[in-house]
Design a protein around this motif. Structure first.
Motif, PDB file in Angstrom:
ATOM      1  N   VAL A  87      -7.364  -3.503   0.174  1.00 22.29           N
ATOM      2  CA  VAL A  87      -8.782  -3.132   0.159  1.00 22.29           C
ATOM      3  C   VAL A  87      -9.174  -2.441   1.462  1.00 22.29           C
ATOM      4  O   VAL A  87      -9.914  -1.450   1.461  1.00 22.29           O
ATOM      5  CB  VAL A  87      -9.643  -4.386  -0.098  1.00 22.29           C
ATOM      6  N   ILE A  88      -8.621  -2.939   2.580  1.00 25.32           N
ATOM      7  CA  ILE A  88      -8.926  -2.300   3.868  1.00 25.32           C
ATOM      8  C   ILE A  88      -8.463  -0.846   3.842  1.00 25.32           C
ATOM      9  O   ILE A  88      -9.180   0.067   4.248  1.00 25.32           O
ATOM     10  CB  ILE A  88      -8.240  -3.068   5.021  1.00 25.32           C
ATOM     11  N   ALA A  89      -7.236  -0.654   3.320  1.00 23.10           N
ATOM     12  CA  ALA A  89      -6.714   0.714   3.260  1.00 23.10           C
ATOM     13  C   ALA A  89      -7.616   1.590   2.395  1.00 23.10           C
ATOM     14  O   ALA A  89      -7.884   2.749   2.738  1.00 23.10           O
ATOM     15  CB  ALA A  89      -5.298   0.702   2.708  1.00 23.10           C
TER      16      ALA A  89
ATOM     17  N   TYR B 162       3.158  -2.170   9.020  1.00 23.81           N
ATOM     18  CA  TYR B 162       4.342  -1.456   8.529  1.00 23.81           C
ATOM     19  C   TYR B 162       5.017  -2.131   7.328  1.00 23.81           C
ATOM     20  O   TYR B 162       5.330  -1.448   6.351  1.00 23.81           O
ATOM     21  CB  TYR B 162       5.340  -1.281   9.683  1.00 23.81           C
ATOM     22  N   PRO B 163       5.257  -3.455   7.325  1.00 20.93           N
ATOM     23  CA  PRO B 163       5.978  -4.037   6.193  1.00 20.93           C
ATOM     24  C   PRO B 163       5.251  -3.890   4.862  1.00 20.93           C
ATOM     25  O   PRO B 163       5.870  -4.004   3.814  1.00 20.93           O
ATOM     26  CB  PRO B 163       6.086  -5.522   6.569  1.00 20.93           C
ATOM     27  N   TYR B 164       3.959  -3.634   4.913  1.00 20.67           N
ATOM     28  CA  TYR B 164       3.210  -3.530   3.661  1.00 20.67           C
ATOM     29  C   TYR B 164       3.304  -2.147   3.034  1.00 20.67           C
ATOM     30  O   TYR B 164       2.869  -1.937   1.916  1.00 20.67           O
ATOM     31  CB  TYR B 164       1.743  -3.902   3.901  1.00 20.67           C
TER      32      TYR B 164
ATOM     33  N   ILE C 219       0.862  -1.179   0.000  1.00 20.24           N
ATOM     34  CA  ILE C 219       0.000   0.000   0.000  1.00 20.24           C
ATOM     35  C   ILE C 219       0.897   1.226   0.000  1.00 20.24           C
ATOM     36  O   ILE C 219       2.013   1.180   0.517  1.00 20.24           O
ATOM     37  CB  ILE C 219      -0.958  -0.001   1.214  1.00 20.24           C
ATOM     38  N   PRO C 220       0.434   2.307  -0.607  1.00 23.09           N
ATOM     39  CA  PRO C 220       1.268   3.502  -0.674  1.00 23.09           C
ATOM     40  C   PRO C 220       1.568   4.030   0.726  1.00 23.09           C
ATOM     41  O   PRO C 220       0.751   3.874   1.640  1.00 23.09           O
ATOM     42  CB  PRO C 220       0.421   4.495  -1.469  1.00 23.09           C
TER      43      PRO C 220
END
Lengths: 358, 478, 364
Positions: free
Chosen positions: C145-147, C207-209, C13-14
């Motif tokens: 999608v959650i983000a 965080y890792p995403y 995610i950005p």
């Protein structure tokens, strides 16, 4: 998994039909409520409130297909407000909802014995609007709801609200509704007020302002005293005011007022400065009047009126102007108890300064 | 005549439109063709006179003396059959297996007409037709650069439908092209009659109601999308081409927007977004408020609403479903009937049924207004498939509004949002440019900036080159 | 700093999404209730406590990123790495319980809001089931999608702008006098407001995403600043609207504010206000479910898809265990204070420990 979810979702949605439907035309929506004591107890104002029964009257509009409306009323007796409201449904052929209530009228006796409990009940129900107007009437409150008004095809409840709201708007009165009542009742250094509604000549009229101490009625301000009270309480716009000159009366229009307070703790003095700006009504007579004459007349007349009001308030020991609150916001370690003792003997001075244009 | 060719002729003779006759002076040349597939005019006027005067025994000699462009020598039987099927004429002599195939395909088709589905008042008045080559020609005329690549393929084991995949090399992202080619190559189906068949097979999510490719009949739109780096697929026999990847913003674009001044274009786009929202939410909110949340209605408005509903026997949701279905019925009947009758049905049905339903106390006139408006709003969507989606998607909202009022509507909207967030077109997130958020792409989705300022290609296509202009705008003091 | 982990590019995610995710989890449903406990302690000086708390959380964000940037892994992996299999498993189980408890409370809290403000007769379990199905659909779409849902749902915070229309009801003198409370009183208020700022701890899991961890730090600080601003604005509106004694009996001050907004076409905006909280609570629920899934995946190698229904059932049953809304709110404060311990005791401890330990996870 996907079809399973869809099925589960549909099932839950279908079961949730349990959420009670209240289709708009299948319910009665009470727009106004009147609270009286039972006639037998009416004269015994000192009787212990908890043993007194109340008469509750709800005014419900009935709309017809040809866009006409008539009001019917439901009546029920009980001990507490909540209980009476729920038992009133026994008499109704459709569910009777009170969540659209616009006005609640109390008779003078009810108000005198304190309405905190009722206001608390109404305020605790999240479905009831906080803009609900609380008002007092000197006779029995139910008579107002049953009154035969020549309304403009409006239900009685709505009509009563409009009367009050129109007065608020035209004279820029301080707000008086359920929220404001709770605000001033519970808030320190303040006391609530509410409008008084009477019937005269098949019309409901604003007959003054009821002054409360905590949650019970102390006395009323007459219609003439409303404007001084308002101007001492808040800044106003678009008001009008009648000035009595020696030879004639004239009216100030489009007036704008500003009020400032000054507390002098050492002298036990409280100054209220009121600045009035306004326009003299145009007429042949008014052309001959000297502006300075009008100015002096206003200052004098208005100061007198204000002092009368203040004297009343101090006599009753109530503080609907919120002077205590003003002091609280300016003085550290303010004590409400000491203030209350001081208040009746407080030296309140009114200083009016007016600017009149033609 | 070769033995194999003899069998071929026998095999085809079972169809009555197959013709195989010996002509020429000594009846040494056999000519075979499907009379329904070849152009009889060119057969009689051009081919026969030449064939009759032919001489020479060898196929090669014959081949050399034929003065036609589309000729070839074919030896393989399968290939011969294929060519016959698409309108070639086979010439053979008595001795050899090989034969000459001469092209005489009947090229009748309708002429290029104005677009009907995506009509525009101004702008070019040509639309795609059912013929692939003409369609490619229309696009090539708009993008006359060699970088415009066309890859042809055949799809359908029976229909042998010709398809052309077009992209602009150097702009279109090879990943997208790769995706598209892989999906198209994987198709295993017997008959493909239209581009929509292909779309339904290759979509990312088969369960979704939302169109995941943009179908269009406007060559100008196709050229536009291609120039952004999109991939276009044209299908023979279909007057609609489709492009991918697609994002939700593209469905709000009517191509006419680009021909109007940017203020108007932007205004219409915002209007369309609002009309979509209105179309989906108007009737569910009506149900929710009238069934549960009468508190919301101002006291002054309660009177008229109750008065109009006082004699209705139905609860609001039945009333709404009844009216919505009536409108759908009118639309469906109007679409199936010939144009003239269809119009009549629409008008008569609308007026008569509407008035009668109110008088018969089947519905209230307030609802009638809302339903009609929301139907009208759903037609403001420029892309046909998307407009259908909008119309159908109301019904779950209506049901959930009945179940849980406003909460139900928000639950339903949340499901819709999650669905849209999960949806992808050719691996590209569907909700771009809203999520992932690309403010730069808003210049051509939510509103439209002036054409001169629209100098970056939308990021949704992941183009290899972002700039549309060759020169950069000079900075201040440059 | 380039990230050293094995998350595929199309799952990332950005880094800017840290802004709305953290803002969303922090504000959550707290902004409906936080004014009460704050003013009970310090009255009109509540805003001072608010500012102090926000600064504390800025500090916490800073050292969270110190830890995460150094380790390039989520908290579950760090636990496993540093504490070994057994103690790590113990801590991670506690983490899962923490995440699931937050899920239970937020879902129950929303259901109670619906019951109190919209449908007094509705069954809590029906609403919870619907919400859990929604979050099943959401979580099975993955963090991306959650983000996305977070981003859209945060737009509704703009709805609070309609409080401007209540300007006739405001009494600015309620904010005076300033600084009449003692430091112990204010620190008491800070302690009570800390739970309303919780939500930043979710960062330890996702965080890792983020595609750029270093950049995300700036966004996270921004998120905290926005949270503070939003709280501050709502707090000032509330203080001006209610008298302090009135506020003490007011359980849902923000929704009551909504109740007073009136338009010519619409009265009683609180129905809209209460309903749209659904779109705020769903992503929070999903994010914490996802965090629990991620923890169990990292620690026990449980498949996320398999574990999701299990966790949903646990949350469903657990959330029905609460007696009433008071209990939910009380537990919410307690769990928020547990989060405080996590951020202000545990994470600094880990930082100190990792200071001297070699980083094993680099280039994982």
């Amino acid at each position: 998994m996907k079809p399973f979810i869809v099925v589960l979702l549909m099932v839950t949605l279908l079961t949730s039909c349990i959420a009670k439907t209240e289709v708009i035309e299948d319910i009665y929506m009470a727009l106004a409520m009147a609270v009286d004591f039972k006639p037998t107890h009416d004269d015994e104002a000192s009787l212990d409130r908890s043993r007194k029964g109340i008469d509750l009257t709800l005014s419900v509009p009935l709309y017809t297909a040809d866009h006409k409306v008539e009001s019917i009323s439901f009546k029920e007796s009980g001990i507490t407000l909540k209980e009476t409201i729920s038992s009133i449904n026994h008499k109704s052929d459709q569910y009777l909802s009170i969540s659209k209530l616009g006005a609640v009228l109390f008779s003078e006796n009810v108000l005198r014995s304190g309405i905190g409990e009722y206001a608390e009940t109404l305020n605790a129900d999240p479905l009831i609007s906080g803009r609900l107007i609380l008002a007092m009437t000197e006779g029995r409150a139910e008579h107002i709801l049953q009154g035969d008004f020549r309304t403009n095809n409006q239900p009685v409840g709505r009509y009563l609200c409009n009367i009050v709201e129109n007065n608020f708007k035209t004279f820029d009165l301080p707000r008086m509704n359920l929220h404001q009542f709770i605000y001033e009742w519970k808030g320190i250094g303040m006391d609530p007020v509410m409008p008084i509604i009477e019937i005269s000549e098949k019309k409901a009229t604003l007959a003054g302002i009821a002054i409360l101490k905590d949650d019970s009625y102390m006395g009323k301000l007459t219609v003439e005293e409303i404007v001084p009270f308002t101007w001492m309480k808040k800044n106003t716009r678009n008001g009008s005011y009648v000035v009595r000159l020696p030879e004639q009366n004239t009216t100030i229009q489009d007036s704008t007022t500003r009020v400032r307070y000054k507390y002098l703790p050492n002298h036990n003095q409280f100054n209220i400065y009121i600045r009035v700006e306004g326009k003299l009504t145009k007429s042949d007579l008014s052309k001959s009047i000297e502006l300075s004459e009008v100015r002096n007349a206003i200052n004098k007349q208005f100061t007198n009126q204000c002092e009368t009001v203040i004297a009343k308030l101090q006599k009753w020991g109530t503080d609907p102007l919120g002077l205590g609150n003003v002091v609280r916001s300016r003085v550290r370690n303010w004590d409400e108890r000491i203030w209350k003792e001081q208040y009746p003997s407080l030296n309140i001075k009114i200083i009016v300064d007016s600017t009149i244009r033609r | 005549m070769g033995k194999q060719f003899d069998e071929l002729v026998n095999f085809h003779s079972k169809s009555s439109d197959f013709v195989s006759v010996a002509i020429a002076v000594d009846e040494s040349i056999f000519i075979s063709y499907y009379e329904t597939m070849v152009d009889s005019k060119s057969l009689l006027q051009d081919l026969f006179p030449v064939i009759v005067r032919l001489n020479g025994d060898k196929i090669e000699d014959l081949y050399a003396s034929l003065p036609f462009p589309g000729k070839q020598i074919v030896t393989d039987t399968n290939e011969q059959t294929q060519l016959l099927m698409i309108g070639y004429i086979l010439l053979s002599n008595r001795t050899e297996e090989a034969c000459i195939a001469v092209q005489a395909v009947r090229t009748e088709s309708r002429s290029i007409n104005a677009p009907e589905v995506e009509f525009s008042v101004i702008g070019p008045k040509d639309a795609l037709i059912e013929q692939l080559d003409t369609n490619i020609m229309q696009i090539r005329r708009r993008l006359p650069v060699p970088e415009l690549r066309v890859t042809r393929m055949e799809i359908g084991s029976l229909s042998k439908t010709k398809c052309a995949v077009m992209h602009l090399e150097g702009i279109a992202n090879p990943l997208n092209l790769d995706y598209m080619m892989k999906r198209l190559n994987k198709i295993d189906m017997d008959v493909i009659t239209d581009s929509t068949n292909i779309i339904q097979i290759i979509v990312d999510n088969k369960y979704s109601l939302f169109p995941q490719f943009l179908e269009t009949e406007r060559p100008d739109r196709l050229a536009h999308v291609l120039s952004f780096g999109g991939i276009a697929v044209l299908v023979d026999g279909s007057s609609q081409a489709f492009t991918g990847p697609v994002t939700i913003g593209q469905f709000l674009v009517a191509y006419e927007d680009y021909y109007l001044s940017w203020h108007l274009g932007s205004f219409f786009r915002i209007l369309r977004i609002l009309s979509i929202l209105f179309s989906i939410f108007a009737t569910p909110v009506y149900i929710a408020i009238l069934t549960y949340h009468y508190h919301i209605i101002p006291t002054l408005l309660i009177g008229p609403i109750i008065s109009s509903r006082i004699n209705l026997p139905f609860p609001p949701y039945l009333e709404v479903i009844f009216m919505e279905l009536t409108i759908e019925l009118l639309r469906e009947a109007g679409a199936r009937l010939p144009t003239k009758i269809g119009q009549t049905i629409g008008i008569v049905g609308g007026i008569v049924i509407g008035t009668a339903a109110v008088q018969a106390a089947l519905t209230s006139n307030i609802l009638l207004t809302i339903v009609a408006l929301s139907a009208l709003a759903s037609f403001a969507v420029p892309i046909f498939h998307f407009s259908n989606t909008i119309r159908v998607i109301r019904y779950p909202f209506i049901l959930s509004a009945q179940m849980l009022g406003l909460v139900g509507i928000v639950v339903c909207a949340s499901f819709l949002l999650v669905h849209l967030l999960r949806l992808k077109s050719l691996g590209t997130p569907y909700l771009q440019p809203f999520y992932p958020l690309r403010f730069q792409d808003w210049q051509d989705s939510v509103f439209r900036v002036p054409t001169a300022s629209f100098n970056k290609r939308p990021g949704a296509f992941r183009p290899l080159r972002k700039d549309r202009t060759r020169t950069k705008k000079p900075d201040i003091d440059e | 700093m380039p990230s050293h982990h094995s998350i595929q590019a199309n799952q990332q995610i950005p880094s800017s999404s840290a802004l709305y995710i953290i803002f969303g989890t922090q504000v959550g449903l707290d902004y409906l209730t936080f004014q009460r406990k704050l003013t009970q302690a310090v009255g009109q000086d509540a805003w001072i406590a608010l500012l102090i708390t926000a600064l504390l959380i800025h500090l916490a964000i800073w050292w969270m990123f110190t830890l995460l940037n150094r380790q390039q892994a989520d908290l579950a992996t760090i636990n496993k790495r540093l504490l070994g299999t057994w103690i790590g498993a113990l801590f991670n189980t506690a983490l899962i319980v923490y995440f699931l408890l937050i899920c239970m409370m937020s879902i129950r809290l929303y259901s109670e809001i619906v019951r109190i403000w919209i449908f007094p007769t509705i069954h809590i379990w029906v609403l919870e089931l619907i919400l859990l199905l929604l979050s099943y659909y959401l979580v099975s779409g993955g963090l991306r999608v959650i983000a996305g849902f977070f981003m859209f749902s945060q737009l509704f915070i703009v709805l609070n702008g309609i409080f401007y229309f209540l300007r006739n009801y405001y009494h600015p003198t309620n904010l005076l006098p300033i600084m009449t409370h003692t430091i112990p009183e204010i620190s008491q208020a800070v302690w009570s407001i800390i739970p309303s700022f919780m939500g930043v701890e979710a960062l330890l899991m996702f965080y890792p995403y983020l595609n750029n961890g270093k950049k995300a730090q700036r966004w996270s600080h921004g998120a905290n600043a926005i949270t503070m601003t939003v709280y501050l604005i709502i707090l000032v509106f509330t203080l001006m609207f209610f008298s302090q004694e009135q506020l003490k009996d007011e359980m849902w001050p923000t929704l009551t504010l909504f109740k007073f907004v009136e338009f010519p076409f619409m009265e009683r905006v609180e129905f809209i206000g209460a309903t749209f909280q659904l779109s705020r609570v769903t992503p929070i629920l999903s994010l914490y479910l996802w965090s629990a899934l991620q923890t169990s995946k990292q620690q026990f190698r449980f498949s996320k898809r398999r574990m999701l229904p299990v966790y949903l059932v646990i949350v469903f049953i657990g959330s029905l265990m609460f007696h009433d809304v008071q209990q939910v709110l009380k537990s919410y404060s307690i769990i928020g204070q547990v989060g405080f311990v996590l951020l202000f005791v545990y994470v600094p401890l880990l930082i100190i420990v990792t200071r001297w330990l070699p980083v094993k996870g680099k280039g994982l």
